[in-house]
Motif scaffolding. Structure first.
Motif, PDB file in Angstrom:
ATOM      1  N   SER A  21      37.809  32.384  37.410  1.00 57.19           N
ATOM      2  CA  SER A  21      37.424  33.764  37.153  1.00 57.19           C
ATOM      3  C   SER A  21      38.531  34.722  37.585  1.00 57.19           C
ATOM      4  O   SER A  21      38.744  35.751  36.947  1.00 57.19           O
ATOM      5  CB  SER A  21      36.112  34.106  37.861  1.00 57.19           C
ATOM      6  OG  SER A  21      36.285  34.163  39.259  1.00 57.19           O
ATOM      7  N   ILE A  22      39.259  34.375  38.637  1.00 54.59           N
ATOM      8  CA  ILE A  22      40.391  35.205  39.049  1.00 54.59           C
ATOM      9  C   ILE A  22      41.466  35.176  37.967  1.00 54.59           C
ATOM     10  O   ILE A  22      42.037  36.221  37.616  1.00 54.59           O
ATOM     11  CB  ILE A  22      40.955  34.721  40.399  1.00 54.59           C
ATOM     12  CG1 ILE A  22      39.950  35.025  41.509  1.00 54.59           C
ATOM     13  CG2 ILE A  22      42.294  35.372  40.707  1.00 54.59           C
ATOM     14  CD1 ILE A  22      40.294  34.411  42.843  1.00 54.59           C
ATOM     15  N   PHE A  23      41.742  34.012  37.407  1.00 55.08           N
ATOM     16  CA  PHE A  23      42.721  33.893  36.329  1.00 55.08           C
ATOM     17  C   PHE A  23      42.267  34.675  35.103  1.00 55.08           C
ATOM     18  O   PHE A  23      43.053  35.358  34.459  1.00 55.08           O
ATOM     19  CB  PHE A  23      42.937  32.416  35.993  1.00 55.08           C
ATOM     20  CG  PHE A  23      43.991  32.173  34.974  1.00 55.08           C
ATOM     21  CD1 PHE A  23      45.321  32.418  35.261  1.00 55.08           C
ATOM     22  CD2 PHE A  23      43.657  31.712  33.715  1.00 55.08           C
ATOM     23  CE1 PHE A  23      46.301  32.202  34.302  1.00 55.08           C
ATOM     24  CE2 PHE A  23      44.619  31.492  32.763  1.00 55.08           C
ATOM     25  CZ  PHE A  23      45.941  31.740  33.060  1.00 55.08           C
ATOM     26  N   ARG A  24      40.965  34.604  34.797  1.00 54.52           N
ATOM     27  CA  ARG A  24      40.406  35.343  33.661  1.00 54.52           C
ATOM     28  C   ARG A  24      40.538  36.843  33.862  1.00 54.52           C
ATOM     29  O   ARG A  24      40.928  37.574  32.951  1.00 54.52           O
ATOM     30  CB  ARG A  24      38.939  34.952  33.477  1.00 54.52           C
ATOM     31  CG  ARG A  24      38.335  35.495  32.216  1.00 54.52           C
ATOM     32  CD  ARG A  24      36.892  35.027  32.049  1.00 54.52           C
ATOM     33  NE  ARG A  24      36.109  36.179  31.708  1.00 54.52           N
ATOM     34  CZ  ARG A  24      35.250  36.796  32.496  1.00 54.52           C
ATOM     35  NH1 ARG A  24      35.015  36.339  33.691  1.00 54.52           N
ATOM     36  NH2 ARG A  24      34.605  37.861  32.097  1.00 54.52           N
ATOM     37  N   GLU A  25      40.257  37.311  35.078  1.00 49.49           N
ATOM     38  CA  GLU A  25      40.389  38.739  35.370  1.00 49.49           C
ATOM     39  C   GLU A  25      41.837  39.193  35.267  1.00 49.49           C
ATOM     40  O   GLU A  25      42.110  40.307  34.812  1.00 49.49           O
ATOM     41  CB  GLU A  25      39.845  39.041  36.755  1.00 49.49           C
ATOM     42  CG  GLU A  25      38.333  38.978  36.827  1.00 49.49           C
ATOM     43  CD  GLU A  25      37.810  39.325  38.200  1.00 49.49           C
ATOM     44  OE1 GLU A  25      38.493  40.078  38.929  1.00 49.49           O
ATOM     45  OE2 GLU A  25      36.720  38.853  38.537  1.00 49.49           O
ATOM     46  N   LEU A  26      42.770  38.344  35.676  1.00 52.42           N
ATOM     47  CA  LEU A  26      44.183  38.676  35.548  1.00 52.42           C
ATOM     48  C   LEU A  26      44.571  38.840  34.084  1.00 52.42           C
ATOM     49  O   LEU A  26      45.267  39.797  33.714  1.00 52.42           O
ATOM     50  CB  LEU A  26      45.050  37.604  36.211  1.00 52.42           C
ATOM     51  CG  LEU A  26      46.553  37.772  36.056  1.00 52.42           C
ATOM     52  CD1 LEU A  26      47.034  39.018  36.778  1.00 52.42           C
ATOM     53  CD2 LEU A  26      47.274  36.547  36.551  1.00 52.42           C
TER      54      LEU A  26
END
Length: 59
Positions: A12-17
């Motif tokens: 989810s952190i990668f997706r938000e980035l």
């Protein structure tokens, strides 16, 4: 169950980035991030395998 949540949290952190880069129109950074992720995966997979000595000849 804890490990699955940890992986989903990282994804989810990668997706938000990626969403952040898309909204700010920083498309030119996406190839850089993709190369860094692929290089990290290469290091992760070759860390504990018999292929590791052969990877050094690539660099």
């Amino acid at each position: 169950m804890g490990r699955g949540r940890k992986i989903l949290s990282r994804l989810s952190i990668f997706r938000e980035l990626l969403i952040f880069l898309w909204k700010r129109k920083l498309w030119w950074l996406m190839p850089v991030i993709i190369v860094l992720v692929l290089f990290g995966l290469l290091l992760l997979f070759t860390q504990s395998s018999a292929v590791a000595p052969f990877i050094y000849s690539l660099f």
